[in-house]
Design an enzyme around this catalytic site. Structure first.
Site, PDB file in Angstrom:
ATOM      1  N   GLU A 109     -13.606  37.161  70.162  1.00 57.35           N
ATOM      2  CA  GLU A 109     -12.953  37.208  70.393  1.00 57.35           C
ATOM      3  C   GLU A 109     -12.514  35.820  70.183  1.00 57.35           C
ATOM      4  OE1 GLU A 109     -12.282  36.406  75.071  1.00 57.35           O
ATOM      5  OE2 GLU A 109     -13.457  38.340  75.529  1.00 57.35           O
TER       6      GLU A 109
HETATM    7  C1  LIG Z   1     -21.726  40.819  69.427  1.00 51.85           C
HETATM    8  C2  LIG Z   1     -20.458  41.764  69.371  1.00 51.85           C
HETATM    9  C3  LIG Z   1     -19.865  41.953  70.299  1.00 51.85           C
HETATM   10  C4  LIG Z   1     -18.761  42.159  69.909  1.00 51.85           C
HETATM   11  N1  LIG Z   1     -17.746  43.049  71.412  1.00 51.85           N
HETATM   12  C5  LIG Z   1     -16.377  43.947  70.578  1.00 51.85           C
HETATM   13  C6  LIG Z   1     -16.119  44.437  71.634  1.00 51.85           C
HETATM   14  O1  LIG Z   1     -16.039  44.537  72.401  1.00 51.85           O
HETATM   15  N2  LIG Z   1     -14.896  44.939  71.138  1.00 51.85           N
HETATM   16  C7  LIG Z   1     -13.648  44.697  70.136  1.00 51.85           C
HETATM   17  O2  LIG Z   1     -12.741  45.322  69.525  1.00 51.85           O
HETATM   18  N3  LIG Z   1     -14.381  43.975  69.304  1.00 51.85           N
HETATM   19  C8  LIG Z   1     -16.033  43.231  69.384  1.00 51.85           C
HETATM   20  N4  LIG Z   1     -16.571  42.650  68.523  1.00 51.85           N
HETATM   21  C9  LIG Z   1     -16.142  41.584  67.550  1.00 51.85           C
HETATM   22  C10 LIG Z   1     -15.600  40.592  67.528  1.00 51.85           C
HETATM   23  O3  LIG Z   1     -13.978  40.343  67.744  1.00 51.85           O
HETATM   24  C11 LIG Z   1     -15.525  40.031  65.464  1.00 51.85           C
HETATM   25  O4  LIG Z   1     -16.625  39.902  65.043  1.00 51.85           O
HETATM   26  C12 LIG Z   1     -14.360  39.019  65.103  1.00 51.85           C
HETATM   27  O5  LIG Z   1     -13.071  39.268  65.827  1.00 51.85           O
HETATM   28  C13 LIG Z   1     -15.098  38.858  63.896  1.00 51.85           C
HETATM   29  O6  LIG Z   1     -14.895  39.241  62.774  1.00 51.85           O
HETATM   30  P1  LIG Z   1     -15.605  39.970  61.824  1.00 51.85           P
HETATM   31  O7  LIG Z   1     -17.213  40.067  62.413  1.00 51.85           O
HETATM   32  O8  LIG Z   1     -15.614  41.150  60.906  1.00 51.85           O
HETATM   33  O9  LIG Z   1     -15.671  38.781  60.501  1.00 51.85           O
HETATM   34  P2  LIG Z   1     -14.760  38.671  59.573  1.00 51.85           P
HETATM   35  O10 LIG Z   1     -12.965  38.538  60.028  1.00 51.85           O
HETATM   36  O11 LIG Z   1     -15.805  39.609  57.966  1.00 51.85           O
HETATM   37  O12 LIG Z   1     -15.328  37.270  59.144  1.00 51.85           O
HETATM   38  C14 LIG Z   1     -15.741  35.994  58.585  1.00 51.85           C
HETATM   39  C15 LIG Z   1     -15.030  35.117  58.641  1.00 51.85           C
HETATM   40  O13 LIG Z   1     -14.100  34.702  58.262  1.00 51.85           O
HETATM   41  C16 LIG Z   1     -13.258  33.683  58.805  1.00 51.85           C
HETATM   42  N5  LIG Z   1     -12.125  34.168  58.918  1.00 51.85           N
HETATM   43  C17 LIG Z   1     -11.817  35.128  58.532  1.00 51.85           C
HETATM   44  N6  LIG Z   1     -10.028  34.767  58.024  1.00 51.85           N
HETATM   45  C18 LIG Z   1      -9.927  33.802  58.054  1.00 51.85           C
HETATM   46  C19 LIG Z   1      -8.757  32.830  57.943  1.00 51.85           C
HETATM   47  N7  LIG Z   1      -7.660  33.722  57.729  1.00 51.85           N
HETATM   48  N8  LIG Z   1      -8.872  31.788  57.782  1.00 51.85           N
HETATM   49  C20 LIG Z   1     -10.226  31.105  58.083  1.00 51.85           C
HETATM   50  N9  LIG Z   1     -11.124  31.562  58.004  1.00 51.85           N
HETATM   51  C21 LIG Z   1     -10.869  32.905  58.354  1.00 51.85           C
HETATM   52  C22 LIG Z   1     -13.746  34.317  60.104  1.00 51.85           C
HETATM   53  O14 LIG Z   1     -13.148  33.093  60.863  1.00 51.85           O
HETATM   54  C23 LIG Z   1     -15.365  34.132  60.205  1.00 51.85           C
HETATM   55  O15 LIG Z   1     -15.727  33.230  60.498  1.00 51.85           O
HETATM   56  C24 LIG Z   1     -17.888  42.038  69.393  1.00 51.85           C
HETATM   57  C25 LIG Z   1     -18.154  40.979  67.376  1.00 51.85           C
HETATM   58  C26 LIG Z   1     -19.736  41.522  67.931  1.00 51.85           C
HETATM   59  C27 LIG Z   1     -20.346  40.373  67.338  1.00 51.85           C
END
Ligand SMILES: Cc1cc2nc3c(=O)[nH]c(=O)nc-3n(C[C@H](O)[C@H](O)[C@H](O)COP(=O)(O)OP(=O)(O)OC[C@H]3O[C@@H](n4cnc5c(N)ncnc54)[C@H](O)[C@@H]3O)c2cc1C
Length: 789
Positions: free
Chosen positions: A469
């Site tokens: 989220e």
């Molecule tokens: C257990 C689990 C359940 C989930 N459930 C759902 C679900 O039901 N439906 C769904 O659609 N998604 C779901 N998600 C997805 C979740 O919303 C994403 O994991 C989240 O949005 C982050 O994306 P990412 O993991 O690809 O991290 P990335 O986008 O790769 O980010 C990596 C890091 O970079 C940082 N970052 C990225 N951009 C910036 C910026 N501009 N400025 C500063 N920092 C930045 C982030 O904060 C993070 O620390 C789930 C994820 C998990 C792990």
């Protein structure tokens, strides 16, 4: 006003011409509208437009979504505290309260987190059945559709209590009630969609999931590559207008068992079947998972937790157009729908779990610190442990205050996008710190995993709360201030809208009226900040009496400084402030600490200003003010224009640093209520699952109560030893026997003391299992344990 001031000044001191000339020029420009617009507003309007950060439509929609609430007051520099104090106290209805005490308690009893996580990797079938039957999956669905129709506050309380029993359980309940098909249908669904899905979702006949994230679109969710093309195809034997869809999603909670998949994708209409626009944008649809071509079923394994989570794929899957949530009319409006729903849900799910982590850690770590003795002393008596206990205590008070006020905001029928982002980020961070402290205090008892361990599962799953989220780094650096400054500012958002007005003249007219009021706002913030800085906030209005009055004054002082510093920074850095994430995040921190402090003051007032809470209130406020000061100082020290940083520092803190972290004495005070069985301890940790003597939390709680009840006997024993009436035996049993034999204890006292000692010994035990069981989670029973093994 200015003219009157000049006349008065002229009467007191000498008449000087220059201020009158300046005032006259300003008044002339103000009243000569056309001249002003052409000569002043127009060039400024141009500069303003060039300074605006580039913004794509997804960013703009995200900004426009959601409402401004109390955050707006805090940002404007002169918060109306009476308004905050008049918000109704969030309370459970009788029906909601009964549900928490009966159904939620019952569900918690059905779930053993260790078994769920280590052995079954799933909730027990009877728990799933019970959840569906009792409406856990449809708490937010109105009664007319067969749901429970609960308030956001009740939803939060249920999730929070479940989380104190099992994270896997709370996530399974949280997701269908948060951002997902039900929420989207309630706000945007067609009548037909609502009538079809909502009753089935409410009863658990349908299990929903919502898929936005994919391998290439995580934080930047607006960049999803998943594509839907509008076309005609065959559906149920007939030619139908529909969408040919391909997607590749991952991390989707409940996907492996979902019967209905909410899907976000980008919609193209190359043949113009829906209208003139080719790229319609992000769209959300509901697709039954048994529809041909939908792939679900495989599982991810997030931090060893057992809730269902996995990928979903589909290639060239044809769906009818009316599977779009809201129907054809909502084609391309998916991003706004998602962001708006997220604004509310983000303030409930993870904040509730974070508060649960705090409450459980508070209650059990305090108790454990009494039960665990080293160097012949309960570890809670050591100053080093007390320091960590104080953080658990104070931050738990903060968490619960914030949970209550934020959920209450959602119940006021608003979608406060900024405060929910603040709650998501700060509450999960506080919970992460709390559980780390709790683990440290428990030593090996926290580290050894097993049926008795009530901390390790929460500790392991903490990165999940941090990531979902809106991952925390992004939330802090991009959203809280980025969105907050623009949405909460009384003028900037409207000025930006004026700048984006395709009708240039209308935009200029709008900007003209806003710009001059903006200047007035800036001047009044400057004057207020200066007067509050030089009087150390003492002239600010006090909405209450007593010790908290000082804190209201200091918060007004910091709020005023934030309004002034934000305006100056936005003026100076313009769109660059968005890229300078570390700078803007610090101003976001200031806004956050102001909000967090407000929630504590409101919680205190709503609870009738109990005397016992006052040290907690002071602890939270002192910590927040100190961190506010730190955020400001770091901001000033890192401003690219160093003289401006130094000047602002002087203006905001003319006498140097104004705030300190809570003292050791205050730490000591707040820890005392963790170590005793008192009203505050019960109130602060209400609605958590404790269970019976053989449950992980129940074991500690029962031992704690027995040990506290037998404390006078421990004193009696000690006094007898001091007086030479009794010698300590080799074991505690020997000592008790001698105390009985020498008449220091009656039989009843000896029994009571022995029972408390046995419970204490049992509470500090950890699990051990057969090698086969550790390897497989299946073979070989865990070794049976004697009470004080
Ligand atoms: C257990 C689990 C359940 C989930 N459930 C759902 C679900 O039901 N439906 C769904 O659609 N998604 C779901 N998600 C997805 C979740 O919303 C994403 O994991 C989240 O949005 C982050 O994306 P990412 O993991 O690809 O991290 P990335 O986008 O790769 O980010 C990596 C890091 O970079 C940082 N970052 C990225 N951009 C910036 C910026 N501009 N400025 C500063 N920092 C930045 C982030 O904060 C993070 O620390 C789930 C994820 C998990 C792990």
């Amino acid at each position: 006003m200015a003219a009157v001031a000049l006349v008065v000044m002229g009467l007191i001191w000498e008449f000087t011409l220059i201020p009158w000339i300046l005032l006259g020029a300003f008044a002339a420009l103000y009243f000569l509208e056309d001249l002003r617009k052409d000569k002043i507003t127009q060039p400024i309007f141009k500069i303003f437009k060039s300074l605006l950060p580039p913004m794509n439509s997804t960013e703009r929609e995200a900004l426009e979504a959601g409402d401004v609430w109390w955050d707006g007051e805090l940002f404007k520099g002169n918060p109306d505290w009476k308004q905050m104090l008049s918000y109704p106290k969030p309370e459970l209805s009788k029906e909601e309260n009964d549900f928490v005490n009966h159904q939620v308690e019952e569900l918690c009893k059905m779930v053993n987190d260790w078994k769920v996580v280590h052995e079954d990797k799933d909730l027990p079938p009877e728990a799933w059945e019970y959840m569906k039957k009792e409406g856990f999956l449809g708490m937010i669905i109105p009664k007319e559709y067969g749901g429970l129709g609960f308030s956001a506050f009740a939803h939060s309380t249920v999730v929070s209590k479940l989380a104190t029993r099992s994270g896997s359980l709370s996530v399974s309940v949280m997701v269908p009630n948060s951002l997902g098909p039900a929420e989207l249908l309630l706000h945007y669904g067609t009548e037909e969609q609502k009538n079809h899905y909502l009753p089935r979702l409410a009863k658990g006949e349908e299990i929903p999931c919502f898929a936005l994230t994919g391998p290439e679109a995580g934080s930047d969710a607006g960049a999803i590559p998943d594509l839907g093309v509008v076309c005609k195809g065959e559906f149920e034997g007939k030619e139908t207008l529909g969408i040919r869809l391909s997607w590749n999603k991952r991390y989707i909670t409940l996907a492996p068992i979902a019967t209905v998949l909410g899907l976000a994708f980008k919609l193209h209409d190359p043949e113009g079947l829906l209208g003139d626009e080719e790229d319609l944008g992000i769209t959300c649809a509901l697709i039954p998972t048994d529809h041909e071509g939908v792939e679900v079923g495989n599982r991810h394994y997030p931090m060893g937790q057992a809730f269902m989570n996995g990928p979903t794929h589909g290639k060239d899957v044809f769906i009818p157009i009316d599977w779009i949530i809201g129907g054809q009319e909502y084609a391309g409006k998916g991003w706004r729908m998602l962001v708006e729903c997220l604004s509310a849900g983000r303030g409930i799910s993870l904040p509730s779990s974070a508060a649960a982590t705090g409450k459980l850690s508070y209650r059990l770590t305090g108790a454990y610190s009494v039960l665990r003795q080293q160097f012949k002393t309960s570890i809670g008596q050591f100053e080093g442990v007390e320091e960590a206990l104080a953080r658990v205590a104070g931050d738990t008070y903060q968490l619960e205050s914030m949970r209550v006020m934020t959920a209450g905001a959602v119940d006021l029928s608003c979608k406060p996008s900024v405060v929910t982002a603040i709650a998501k980020y700060h509450m999960t961070e506080l919970a992460r710190n709390i559980v780390t402290d709790a683990m440290d205090i428990h030593g090996g008892r926290g580290v050894i995993m097993g049926d008795r361990n009530y901390l390790s599962s929460g500790y392991m799953s903490m990165p999940i709360s941090i990531t979902v989220e809106g991952a925390n780094i992004l939330t802090r650096n991009l959203m809280i201030f980025g969105q907050g400054a623009i949405r909460c500012h009384p003028f900037v958002f409207r000025e930006m809208q004026a700048a984006n007005n395709p009708d240039e003249r209308a935009g200029l007219n709008e900007f003209d009226s806003l710009f001059f009021r903006h200047i007035g706002y800036g001047v009044s913030n400057f004057v207020r900040t200066l007067s509050l800085s030089f009087t150390a906030g003492r002239i600010a209005h006090k909405p209450t009496s007593g010790k908290t009055a000082y804190y209201y004054q200091q918060l007004t002082r910091m709020s005023s400084a934030l309004a002034m510093v934000s305006d100056i920074s936005m003026m100076l850095l313009g769109g660059e402030l968005k890229r300078k994430e570390r700078l803007s995040a610090r101003l976001g921190d200031v806004l956050s600490y102001l909000y967090m402090s407000s929630t504590v003051l409101k919680f205190y007032e709503d609870n009738g200003r109990p005397l016992s809470d006052l040290p907690y209130v002071e602890w939270c406020l002192q910590k927040n003010l100190f961190l506010t000061q730190k955020a400001f100082m770091d901001f000033f020290d890192n401003l690219p224009v160093s003289w401006l940083g130094a000047t602002l520092k002087r203006l905001v803190f003319p006498y140097g640093r104004a705030y300190k972290m809570p003292s050791d004495k205050l730490d000591h005070k707040i820890v005392q209520s963790m170590l005793t069985d008192c009203e505050l301890r019960d109130r602060l940790t209400n609605n958590i699952f404790i269970g019976e003597e053989n449950d992980p939390a129940g074991r500690i709680e029962h031992a704690f109560k027995k040990v506290l009840a037998s404390a006078p006997l421990a004193l009696k024993l000690r006094d007898a030893m001091k007086a030479g009436k009794l010698k300590a035996g080799r074991t505690k049993e020997d000592t008790i026997a001698t105390a009985l034999a020498t008449g220091v204890f009656t039989q009843e006292e000896a029994n009571m003391y022995a029972e408390a000692e046995a419970a204490r010994l049992d509470a500090i035990q950890v699990d051990d299992y057969s090698k086969e069981y550790i390897a497989t989670g299946k073979e070989g029973k865990p070794k049976a344990k004697s009470k004080a093994a």
